[in-house]
Write a protein that holds these residues in place. Structure first.
Motif, PDB file in Angstrom:
ATOM      1  N   ARG A   3       0.776  -1.272   0.015  1.00 24.42           N
ATOM      2  CA  ARG A   3      -0.041   0.090  -0.102  1.00 24.42           C
ATOM      3  C   ARG A   3       0.994   1.201   0.030  1.00 24.42           C
ATOM      4  NH1 ARG A   3      -4.878   0.234   3.849  1.00 24.42           N
ATOM      5  NH2 ARG A   3      -5.531  -1.329   2.799  1.00 24.42           N
ATOM      6  N   SER A   6       3.310   2.751  -6.199  1.00 25.86           N
ATOM      7  CA  SER A   6       2.800   2.312  -7.364  1.00 25.86           C
ATOM      8  C   SER A   6       3.904   2.652  -8.535  1.00 25.86           C
ATOM      9  CB  SER A   6       1.600   3.444  -7.038  1.00 25.86           C
ATOM     10  OG  SER A   6       1.015   3.409  -8.553  1.00 25.86           O
ATOM     11  N   LEU A  32      -5.637   7.729  -5.335  1.00 24.44           N
ATOM     12  CA  LEU A  32      -6.149   7.639  -3.676  1.00 24.44           C
ATOM     13  C   LEU A  32      -5.039   6.600  -3.265  1.00 24.44           C
ATOM     14  CD1 LEU A  32      -9.733   7.432  -4.813  1.00 24.44           C
ATOM     15  CD2 LEU A  32      -8.258   9.544  -4.246  1.00 24.44           C
ATOM     16  N   ARG A  33      -3.805   6.939  -2.587  1.00 18.39           N
ATOM     17  CA  ARG A  33      -2.975   5.924  -2.243  1.00 18.39           C
ATOM     18  C   ARG A  33      -3.606   5.182  -1.049  1.00 18.39           C
ATOM     19  NH1 ARG A  33       1.306   6.528  -5.211  1.00 18.39           N
ATOM     20  NH2 ARG A  33       2.200   8.611  -6.231  1.00 18.39           N
ATOM     21  N   LYS A  34      -4.073   5.687  -0.149  1.00 22.93           N
ATOM     22  CA  LYS A  34      -4.720   5.035   1.074  1.00 22.93           C
ATOM     23  C   LYS A  34      -5.474   3.673   0.589  1.00 22.93           C
ATOM     24  CE  LYS A  34      -4.616   8.377   4.750  1.00 22.93           C
ATOM     25  NZ  LYS A  34      -5.309   9.080   5.645  1.00 22.93           N
ATOM     26  N   THR A  35      -6.264   3.793  -0.303  1.00 22.05           N
ATOM     27  CA  THR A  35      -7.227   2.660  -0.982  1.00 22.05           C
ATOM     28  C   THR A  35      -6.550   2.003  -2.316  1.00 22.05           C
ATOM     29  OG1 THR A  35      -8.596   4.187  -2.031  1.00 22.05           O
ATOM     30  CG2 THR A  35      -9.203   3.661   0.055  1.00 22.05           C
ATOM     31  N   ASP A  36      -5.336   2.287  -2.745  1.00 22.80           N
ATOM     32  CA  ASP A  36      -4.811   1.913  -3.878  1.00 22.80           C
ATOM     33  C   ASP A  36      -6.049   2.062  -5.010  1.00 22.80           C
ATOM     34  OD1 ASP A  36      -2.443   1.204  -2.683  1.00 22.80           O
ATOM     35  OD2 ASP A  36      -3.016  -0.967  -2.267  1.00 22.80           O
ATOM     36  N   GLN A  37      -6.362   3.220  -5.148  1.00 21.74           N
ATOM     37  CA  GLN A  37      -7.310   3.388  -6.126  1.00 21.74           C
ATOM     38  C   GLN A  37      -6.610   4.401  -7.391  1.00 21.74           C
ATOM     39  OE1 GLN A  37     -11.047   3.821  -4.089  1.00 21.74           O
ATOM     40  NE2 GLN A  37     -11.429   1.829  -4.822  1.00 21.74           N
ATOM     41  N   HIS A  69      -9.683   0.590  -8.824  1.00 19.21           N
ATOM     42  CA  HIS A  69      -8.447  -0.007  -7.957  1.00 19.21           C
ATOM     43  C   HIS A  69      -7.607  -0.125  -9.328  1.00 19.21           C
ATOM     44  CE1 HIS A  69      -5.978  -2.808  -5.845  1.00 19.21           C
ATOM     45  NE2 HIS A  69      -6.710  -2.172  -4.742  1.00 19.21           N
TER      46      HIS A  69
END
Length: 112
Positions: A3, A6, A32-37, A69
């Motif tokens: 997490r 990327s 959205l790095r916290k949710t990997d989106q 995602h």
């Protein structure tokens, strides 16, 4: 992938490889790095009904891009316009470079 890390960055051209929007292409607008989106321009469009407020006295239907995602998108190699997996090559001076697995060509990072 852990997490928060990327190989895809804001401004990259990507192709959706899974889901309802498969084979759609667009530019990454937000990460959205916290949710990997990721939010991709023109892909996964949703509609939301909003009631009238002081800021928006008309109200109405708002169309916006919903996040996807990061595992469902693939970076597009600019030299061949094909989606490719990405490998990181570390130069002797410590500089990291993204390499397209399919073609072996480097993929430049977009400067904000």
């Amino acid at each position: 992938m852990a997490r928060g890390t990327s190989r895809i960055a804001r401004g990259d051209r990507v192709r959706v490889i899974r889901g309802n929007h498969r084979d759609a292409e667009g530019t990454v607008l937000r990460m959205l790095r916290k949710t990997d989106q990721v939010v991709i321009q023109g892909v996964n469009m949703r509609k939301r009904h909003s009631r009238p407020t002081q800021a928006n006295p008309e109200g109405g239907i708002i169309t916006f891009e919903a996040p996807i995602h990061i595992s469902n998108v693939m970076l597009i190699d600019p030299s061949s316009d094909e989606a490719s997996r990405i490998r990181i090559r570390v130069e002797p001076d410590g500089l990291k470079e993204r390499i397209a697995v399919r073609s072996g060509n480097p993929i430049p990072r977009n400067q904000p």
